[in-house]
Structure formats: C-alpha cells, structure tokens
Design a protein around this motif. Structure first.
Motif, mmCIF file in Angstrom:
data_model
loop_
_atom_site.group_PDB
_atom_site.id
_atom_site.type_symbol
_atom_site.label_atom_id
_atom_site.label_comp_id
_atom_site.label_asym_id
_atom_site.label_seq_id
_atom_site.Cartn_x
_atom_site.Cartn_y
_atom_site.Cartn_z
ATOM 1 N N LEU A 465 0.836 -1.201 0.000
ATOM 2 C CA LEU A 465 0.000 0.000 0.000
ATOM 3 C C LEU A 465 0.871 1.252 0.000
ATOM 4 O O LEU A 465 0.630 2.189 -0.777
ATOM 5 C CB LEU A 465 -0.920 -0.013 1.219
ATOM 6 C CG LEU A 465 -1.829 1.210 1.383
ATOM 7 C CD1 LEU A 465 -2.767 1.345 0.187
ATOM 8 C CD2 LEU A 465 -2.625 1.108 2.686
ATOM 9 N N ALA A 466 1.891 1.274 0.871
ATOM 10 C CA ALA A 466 2.762 2.448 0.935
ATOM 11 C C ALA A 466 3.520 2.652 -0.370
ATOM 12 O O ALA A 466 3.607 3.779 -0.891
ATOM 13 C CB ALA A 466 3.752 2.296 2.096
ATOM 14 N N ALA A 467 4.084 1.571 -0.927
ATOM 15 C CA ALA A 467 4.835 1.681 -2.177
ATOM 16 C C ALA A 467 3.936 2.164 -3.310
ATOM 17 O O ALA A 467 4.338 3.006 -4.124
ATOM 18 C CB ALA A 467 5.461 0.332 -2.531
ATOM 19 N N SER A 468 2.699 1.653 -3.356
ATOM 20 C CA SER A 468 1.765 2.052 -4.411
ATOM 21 C C SER A 468 1.415 3.526 -4.310
ATOM 22 O O SER A 468 1.420 4.262 -5.313
ATOM 23 C CB SER A 468 0.490 1.205 -4.337
ATOM 24 O OG SER A 468 0.781 -0.172 -4.471
ATOM 25 N N LEU A 469 1.101 3.982 -3.094
ATOM 26 C CA LEU A 469 0.739 5.387 -2.904
ATOM 27 C C LEU A 469 1.912 6.311 -3.232
ATOM 28 O O LEU A 469 1.734 7.362 -3.868
ATOM 29 C CB LEU A 469 0.271 5.617 -1.465
ATOM 30 C CG LEU A 469 -1.056 4.944 -1.083
ATOM 31 C CD1 LEU A 469 -1.352 5.136 0.396
ATOM 32 C CD2 LEU A 469 -2.204 5.493 -1.920
ATOM 33 N N ILE A 470 3.108 5.923 -2.804
ATOM 34 C CA ILE A 470 4.285 6.748 -3.076
ATOM 35 C C ILE A 470 4.563 6.800 -4.570
ATOM 36 O O ILE A 470 4.880 7.861 -5.129
ATOM 37 C CB ILE A 470 5.504 6.220 -2.296
ATOM 38 C CG1 ILE A 470 5.313 6.438 -0.791
ATOM 39 C CG2 ILE A 470 6.796 6.884 -2.770
ATOM 40 C CD1 ILE A 470 6.363 5.773 0.065
ATOM 41 N N TRP A 471 4.460 5.645 -5.241
ATOM 42 C CA TRP A 471 4.733 5.597 -6.686
ATOM 43 C C TRP A 471 3.733 6.463 -7.454
ATOM 44 O O TRP A 471 4.128 7.241 -8.330
ATOM 45 C CB TRP A 471 4.688 4.162 -7.168
ATOM 46 C CG TRP A 471 5.057 4.000 -8.621
ATOM 47 C CD1 TRP A 471 4.237 3.606 -9.637
ATOM 48 C CD2 TRP A 471 6.337 4.248 -9.214
ATOM 49 N NE1 TRP A 471 4.925 3.577 -10.826
ATOM 50 C CE2 TRP A 471 6.213 3.973 -10.595
ATOM 51 C CE3 TRP A 471 7.562 4.668 -8.707
ATOM 52 C CZ2 TRP A 471 7.278 4.117 -11.467
ATOM 53 C CZ3 TRP A 471 8.628 4.823 -9.582
ATOM 54 C CH2 TRP A 471 8.486 4.540 -10.947
ATOM 55 N N VAL A 472 2.467 6.354 -7.128
ATOM 56 C CA VAL A 472 1.458 7.163 -7.816
ATOM 57 C C VAL A 472 1.679 8.650 -7.522
ATOM 58 O O VAL A 472 1.541 9.497 -8.421
ATOM 59 C CB VAL A 472 0.048 6.716 -7.400
ATOM 60 C CG1 VAL A 472 -1.013 7.675 -7.944
ATOM 61 C CG2 VAL A 472 -0.235 5.303 -7.894
ATOM 62 N N ALA A 473 2.032 8.982 -6.273
ATOM 63 C CA ALA A 473 2.301 10.375 -5.926
ATOM 64 C C ALA A 473 3.467 10.928 -6.715
ATOM 65 O O ALA A 473 3.439 12.085 -7.191
ATOM 66 C CB ALA A 473 2.568 10.503 -4.426
ATOM 67 N N ILE A 474 4.520 10.130 -6.882
ATOM 68 C CA ILE A 474 5.682 10.578 -7.671
ATOM 69 C C ILE A 474 5.268 10.832 -9.119
ATOM 70 O O ILE A 474 5.670 11.833 -9.736
ATOM 71 C CB ILE A 474 6.798 9.519 -7.604
ATOM 72 C CG1 ILE A 474 7.418 9.493 -6.202
ATOM 73 C CG2 ILE A 474 7.882 9.794 -8.648
ATOM 74 C CD1 ILE A 474 8.408 8.371 -5.993
ATOM 75 N N LEU A 475 4.453 9.955 -9.668
ATOM 76 C CA LEU A 475 3.994 10.130 -11.052
ATOM 77 C C LEU A 475 3.164 11.404 -11.193
ATOM 78 O O LEU A 475 3.283 12.136 -12.185
ATOM 79 C CB LEU A 475 3.177 8.923 -11.493
ATOM 80 C CG LEU A 475 3.939 7.588 -11.579
ATOM 81 C CD1 LEU A 475 2.969 6.437 -11.882
ATOM 82 C CD2 LEU A 475 5.033 7.631 -12.626
ATOM 83 N N LEU A 476 2.318 11.672 -10.211
ATOM 84 C CA LEU A 476 1.494 12.874 -10.265
ATOM 85 C C LEU A 476 2.319 14.144 -10.239
ATOM 86 O O LEU A 476 1.935 15.170 -10.815
ATOM 87 C CB LEU A 476 0.505 12.873 -9.085
ATOM 88 C CG LEU A 476 -0.611 11.823 -9.116
ATOM 89 C CD1 LEU A 476 -1.390 11.829 -7.817
ATOM 90 C CD2 LEU A 476 -1.556 12.074 -10.286
#
Length: 480
Positions: A465-476
């Motif tokens: 969950l943390a990795a997914s949220l961080i990855w999506v945030a970086i993309l945004l």
C-alpha cells in the motif's frame, strides 16, 4: 515417464522415445529461427511460421497449463476468429505475430542462461553467503540476493533463494524459539520477494521491461534503465524502512564464520549482470536493432561462453561438450516446464495488438483531451490500473501489455512513452508481491507452506500500500 520426474529430452532420444515433452521442445526449437528473423529483419513470414510452431508447443503442453492460462488462450482463439472477419483482419493478425512469438523466444533463451547459472558453483556460494548474514544485515543482503538471482535466473532464482532461506531457518538457528523462527521466515521471505519485484523496473533480462518495450517499440532500454535503477534504489530503501519498523532487535549475538568464497561468488554474479547489461547497451547503441532481437541472440552466446568457462574449471569432459550437454539437458529439454509463462507471454503479446486495434483511438484521445488530465495524472491512472487489476486476479503481464500497446498508438501531447513504460513497470513492481493470482506470490507461498493471502496481504500488505501510494504520488508530481 513418471509425472514427478519427467524424462529428459536427451534421455528420450537416446532411448528411442519421443513423447509430448520432447515434441514440445522441438516445436520451440523450430520456432526460434522464425521469431529471430522477424525481430532482426522484419520478415512477417518468419513470424507466421514461428506462430505455427508456438501453437504446436502450447497444444502439446495444454494439459500442464493452469486453468487461468487455458482460459486466456481460448480468449485469444476467439479474438483471432473475430479479427479474421474484420476488414484488414489478416494484416492485423500477421502484424500481431511478431510480439506474440518474440517474447516466448526471449523466455526460451533466458532458460539457457538459467541453465548456465544453475551449473555454476558460484550460484550456490553466493546464495549461502546471502542467507548466512547476521540479523542486522540479513534483510539488505537477501533483498540484493533476490534482485541478483531474479535477474540471472528469473522465477527460478526466486524459488532457489526462497528454498535456501527455508532450509537455513531451523529451530536451532532460531535459538529454540518458534517465534524467532516465524519472524526469520517472514523477514527473509519478504526481503527476497521485494528484491525480486524490483527486477521489473529496469533489468534488460527482466520479463516486465521486455514485455513493455515490445509493446512500445519507440522506446529504447537505455532511455528507461537510469530511471528504473533510481526507482529500484527507492523501493529497496522503503523495504529497509519497513523491515526496521516491523522487526524487533536480535535477542542474541550472531557469530558467522568468514566466507571469502561467498564474497567472491557474489562479485562474480554482479559481474555477469554488469557484463550482460553493458553488452546489450553497446549492441543496441551501435546497431539500432530491436532490444529483444539483441537479447535473443546475445543471451545464448553468453550462456555458452559461461558454460565453457565452467567446463574448463571442472576438467573431465571437454568444455564444448560440457556446455552443449548442459544447454541440452537443463535448457532445451526443460522448455516445457515454462509452458504457463510462455502461454501468458504469447497471450499478452497477441491481446495487446488485437485489443489495441479494436480500441477506438479517436474516442480515447478525445476522452483524455476533454477531461484535461495532466500527463502525471494519466501516468498515475495507468500505474493504479495495473495494481488494482492485479489485486482482482489479472496478471500484470496482461494488463501492462494491453495498456502499453494502447498508449503507444495514442497521440497525447506532453506524455512521453518512456514515462508510460516506467509508470507501468512501477505498478508491476508494486503488485507482484501482493496480487493473489500473480505467479511470483503463488510460488513463494507454496514454497514456505503459507497461503498467498497471508504472505501477500498480512505480511506484505502495508508495504504494498505504501509503495503504491508513493509511486502514484511521484507520477502525479512529475514535471512533464
């Protein structure tokens, strides 16, 4: 021939028999020249011939395929039949044969590299060193090990290292405390699995990058690799943080005997990865050949040279005969063992082209334009789609392949395809250790006698969950 100990291809031939496994290996062998000709020279006829032999291989291996793979292949058959009745359908099918045969050919060549690595004592020594580390360094060492073994041996390297950790995690090693044994198993399993997942972000020998680059021929591996390596470091550091927060301190001092052989072996494995990566990059730079075409030809040559070196060290049989025997017995004869992976790769390549051809390109472009989504938001949606679909049972091989193929055909201002590849690869890396139907998690869970839900959700859920949220945030937040 028994079910639990399949007779080797060479043994079948020497015994005068020719069963389904040998016939399947022969079909794969006959497929390779056509797939290579299509990859190197663009000969569509080569891809069509290769596709015929690939169909023969899958038919011969049909009873060994998982139900989900069978369903996927039957969907492909239905879609092919539908495409045949459309205008220009034959041309679309011929064009689809290239990606459909290229990735299985790459996987077959990768099996030869796996055979070479398995024949080397270096692999065992490096694995022993990584497992026998003190608690403070064990997670980091096994994360590195999962990454290295995953690059050179793919899913076989993951299974090998997981098995080594299981054997090393005895009650005696846990000071007689079952709770410590449980904790060690969880830590070591997660370390190996997370290190393996990062292979998807950059490795030239990884299945993810090869699948995505095949779907986006406009993108070169050298464009993706630096950013993927940086993302790999970030994923690894996040895993270290979670391990530190979730694991108590060691309860007793750890004494480890010096292992100079293991240290040298690990350096040699790293050297093999660097050599293969550099060789691929150099050939791609100077020849401008397709990335997968280079790998199909470079990997078997490298595996043969590696086995020549091993043969010279071992003595006895002449090095060329030793190399040929290992490639035949542990490489070619084992191609039927990879039927599920090859089936998924074949289906992913075919579905990516056919569904992208059916997708209403103008409508999709208009939808993106009307919603006025910034490029970063589109990337976040793509990565999230791979993650969410992985949780409901759709393998990232399929979702990422289809999404990459569709995006490669769209014209969206300000959205480079390199970023699309990275976004999908990151989503793949996030879900590979948590998706209940992803082969990586299933193999790991079976190896340690746990359920995929326990390993993927209870053990690895918070990290995912943390990795997914961080990855999506970086993309945004990407400045595109």
């Amino acid at each position: 021939m028994t079910a639990d100990r399949p007779q080797r291809f060479s043994e079948m031939i020497s015994a005068g028999g020719f069963g389904p496994r040998a016939a399947a290996s022969l079909c794969m062998l006959l497929m390779l020249p056509g797939a290579d000709a299509r990859a190197l020279f663009g000969w569509d006829a080569g891809a069509v011939v290769a596709a015929a032999f690939l169909c023969g291989y899958l038919i011969l291996c049909w009873r060994h395929l998982l139900p989900v793979v069978r369903v996927l292949l039957l969907v492909c058959v239905g879609l092919v039949a539908f495409t045949l009745f459309r205008d220009g359908g034959i041309g679309t099918l011929v064009r689809a044969m290239g990606p459909t045969t290229l990735l299985p050919a790459f996987l077959a060549m990768l099996a030869l590299l796996r055979a070479a690595a398995g024949a080397s004592r270096t692999t065992f020594l490096a694995g022993r060193l990584l497992v026998n580390q003190p608690p403070a360094r064990r997670y980091a060492s096994l994360t590195l090990g999962g990454h290295i073994f995953g690059i050179l041996l793919n899913i076989g390297g993951l299974a090998l290292l997981i098995d080594m950790t299981r054997r090393a995690n005895t009650l005696e090693a846990g000071n007689g405390d079952p709770a410590i044994v449980e904790l060690r198993q969880r830590r070591m399993t997660l370390a190996v699995m997370r290190g393996f997942a990062c292979v998807a972000l950059w490795s030239p020998l990884g299945l993810a990058i090869n699948l995505l680059l095949a779907a986006t021929p406009q993108v070169a591996w050298i464009d993706v690799a630096p950013w993927g390596i940086a993302a790999t470091v970030g994923f690894a550091l996040l895993g270290l943080l979670f391990d530190h927060l979730e694991s108590p301190r060691a309860s007793r001092p750890f004494v480890r005997a010096p292992d100079p052989e293991g240290g040298r072996a690990l350096l040699w494995m790293l050297a093999h990865i660097v050599a293969l990566s550099c060789l691929t990059m150099i050939v791609e730079t100077f020849t401008h050949l397709p990335f997968q075409a280079i790998l199909i030809n470079v990997v078997p040559i490298y595996a043969f040279c590696w086995l020549l070196a091993i043969g010279r060290e071992n003595g006895g049989v002449s090095p060329p005969r030793f190399a040929a025997r290992v490639l035949r017995n542990d490489g070619v004869a084992r191609w039927p063992d990879y039927a599920n992976e090859i089936g998924i790769f074949s289906a992913s390549g075919l579905l990516g082209i056919l569904l992208a051809d059916l997708a209403p390109r103008e409508l999709i472009e208009h939808a993106f334009a009307s919603t006025a989504l910034p490029p970063g938001a589109i990337l976040g949606v793509l990565a999230s789609a791979v993650i969410v679909l992985g949780f409901i049972g759709i393998n990232p091989m399929i979702s990422a392949s289809i999404l990459a193929t569709v995006m490669a055909r769209l014209e969206l201002p300000g959205l480079p395809l390199t970023a699309v590849v990275l976004a999908l690869a990151g989503g793949w890396a996030c879900i590979v250790g948590a998706g209940p139907m992803v082969s990586t998690l299933v193999i790991v869970a079976n190896a340690i006698g746990r359920s995929p839900a326990e390993v993927g959700l209870r053990w690895n859920g918070r990290f995912t969950l943390a990795a997914s949220l961080i990855w999506v945030a970086i993309l945004l937040l990407l400045p595109l």
